[in-house]
Motif scaffolding. Structure first.
Motif, PDB file in Angstrom:
ATOM      1  N   UNK A   1       0.812  -1.213   0.000  1.00 27.96           N
ATOM      2  CA  UNK A   1       0.000   0.000   0.000  1.00 27.96           C
ATOM      3  C   UNK A   1       0.843   1.259   0.000  1.00 27.96           C
ATOM      4  N   UNK A   2       1.914   1.247   0.742  1.00 29.08           N
ATOM      5  CA  UNK A   2       2.817   2.408   0.787  1.00 29.08           C
ATOM      6  C   UNK A   2       3.456   2.644  -0.583  1.00 29.08           C
ATOM      7  N   UNK A   3       3.916   1.575  -1.218  1.00 26.05           N
ATOM      8  CA  UNK A   3       4.492   1.702  -2.563  1.00 26.05           C
ATOM      9  C   UNK A   3       3.449   2.269  -3.522  1.00 26.05           C
ATOM     10  N   UNK A   4       2.235   1.742  -3.456  1.00 27.99           N
ATOM     11  CA  UNK A   4       1.183   2.217  -4.355  1.00 27.99           C
ATOM     12  C   UNK A   4       0.853   3.681  -4.093  1.00 27.99           C
ATOM     13  N   UNK A   5       0.851   4.086  -2.824  1.00 25.19           N
ATOM     14  CA  UNK A   5       0.561   5.486  -2.490  1.00 25.19           C
ATOM     15  C   UNK A   5       1.639   6.421  -3.030  1.00 25.19           C
ATOM     16  N   UNK A   6       2.877   5.971  -2.988  1.00 24.67           N
ATOM     17  CA  UNK A   6       3.989   6.830  -3.421  1.00 24.67           C
ATOM     18  C   UNK A   6       4.245   6.779  -4.928  1.00 24.67           C
ATOM     19  N   UNK A   7       4.110   5.598  -5.524  1.00 28.44           N
ATOM     20  CA  UNK A   7       4.538   5.419  -6.909  1.00 28.44           C
ATOM     21  C   UNK A   7       3.472   4.827  -7.838  1.00 28.44           C
ATOM     22  N   UNK A   8       2.312   4.486  -7.315  1.00 28.18           N
ATOM     23  CA  UNK A   8       1.321   3.725  -8.066  1.00 28.18           C
ATOM     24  C   UNK A   8       0.644   4.432  -9.213  1.00 28.18           C
ATOM     25  N   UNK A   9       0.783   5.743  -9.314  1.00 32.74           N
ATOM     26  CA  UNK A   9       0.126   6.468 -10.394  1.00 32.74           C
ATOM     27  C   UNK A   9       0.628   6.112 -11.777  1.00 32.74           C
ATOM     28  N   UNK A  10       1.784   5.471 -11.857  1.00 37.49           N
ATOM     29  CA  UNK A  10       2.381   5.128 -13.148  1.00 37.49           C
ATOM     30  C   UNK A  10       1.955   3.744 -13.645  1.00 37.49           C
ATOM     31  N   UNK A  11       1.169   3.026 -12.845  1.00 36.47           N
ATOM     32  CA  UNK A  11       0.724   1.676 -13.202  1.00 36.47           C
ATOM     33  C   UNK A  11      -0.796   1.601 -13.034  1.00 36.47           C
ATOM     34  N   UNK A  12      -1.435   0.520 -13.462  1.00 36.25           N
ATOM     35  CA  UNK A  12      -2.892   0.404 -13.310  1.00 36.25           C
ATOM     36  C   UNK A  12      -3.282   0.190 -11.835  1.00 36.25           C
ATOM     37  N   UNK A  13      -3.228   1.264 -11.061  1.00 37.75           N
ATOM     38  CA  UNK A  13      -3.448   1.249  -9.607  1.00 37.75           C
ATOM     39  C   UNK A  13      -4.804   0.671  -9.216  1.00 37.75           C
ATOM     40  N   UNK A  14      -5.802   0.813 -10.074  1.00 33.49           N
ATOM     41  CA  UNK A  14      -7.147   0.340  -9.747  1.00 33.49           C
ATOM     42  C   UNK A  14      -7.227  -1.183  -9.677  1.00 33.49           C
TER      43      UNK A  14
END
Length: 123
Positions: free
Chosen positions: A43-56
């Motif tokens: 979750x922390x990785x997604x919060x910091x860097x997830x905008x560049x991948x299909x976060x949904x």
């Protein structure tokens, strides 16, 4: 991926990019698939860097869309034919039984599984 990106973050983002359209994994699923850390770290990785991948495609285990991003996530789910269900109150939720991907082959019937992921929430 950027050379400045921490190695664990890079592995998480690569895992997220491998989730097929119309399917999802929980934060815990991603951690388990990688064999390290746990759902909070993912979750922390997604919060910091997830905008560049299909976060949904990385979700909470209860199938609720990401708080604060529900409308955008639902647009993606509908576009990708991700299996949804309606709650008793008429709120769309992911149908985790059908949408959850186990990280295996993409030969699972295409987006949304063998039936294409269509149900009442997509109409």
């Amino acid at each position: 991926m950027s050379e400045e990106l921490p190695a664990y973050a890079e592995r998480v983002l690569e895992a997220v990019e491998s989730i097929p359209p119309g399917r999802v994994m929980t934060y815990g699923d991603v951690a388990e698939w990688l064999g390290e850390a746990g759902p909070r770290q993912v979750g922390r990785v997604m919060a910091l860097y997830g905008g560049a991948v299909p976060w949904w495609r990385v979700v909470r285990a209860d199938g609720m869309p990401l708080p604060g991003h529900e409308a955008r996530a639902l647009e993606h789910y509908r576009t990708e034919a991700t299996p949804l269900r309606l709650t008793a109150g008429g709120e769309p939720r992911l149908d985790m039984r059908r949408a959850r991907w186990d990280g295996s082959s993409r030969q699972d019937g295409g987006p949304g599984g063998p039936d294409g992921g269509r149900d009442e929430a997509h109409t």
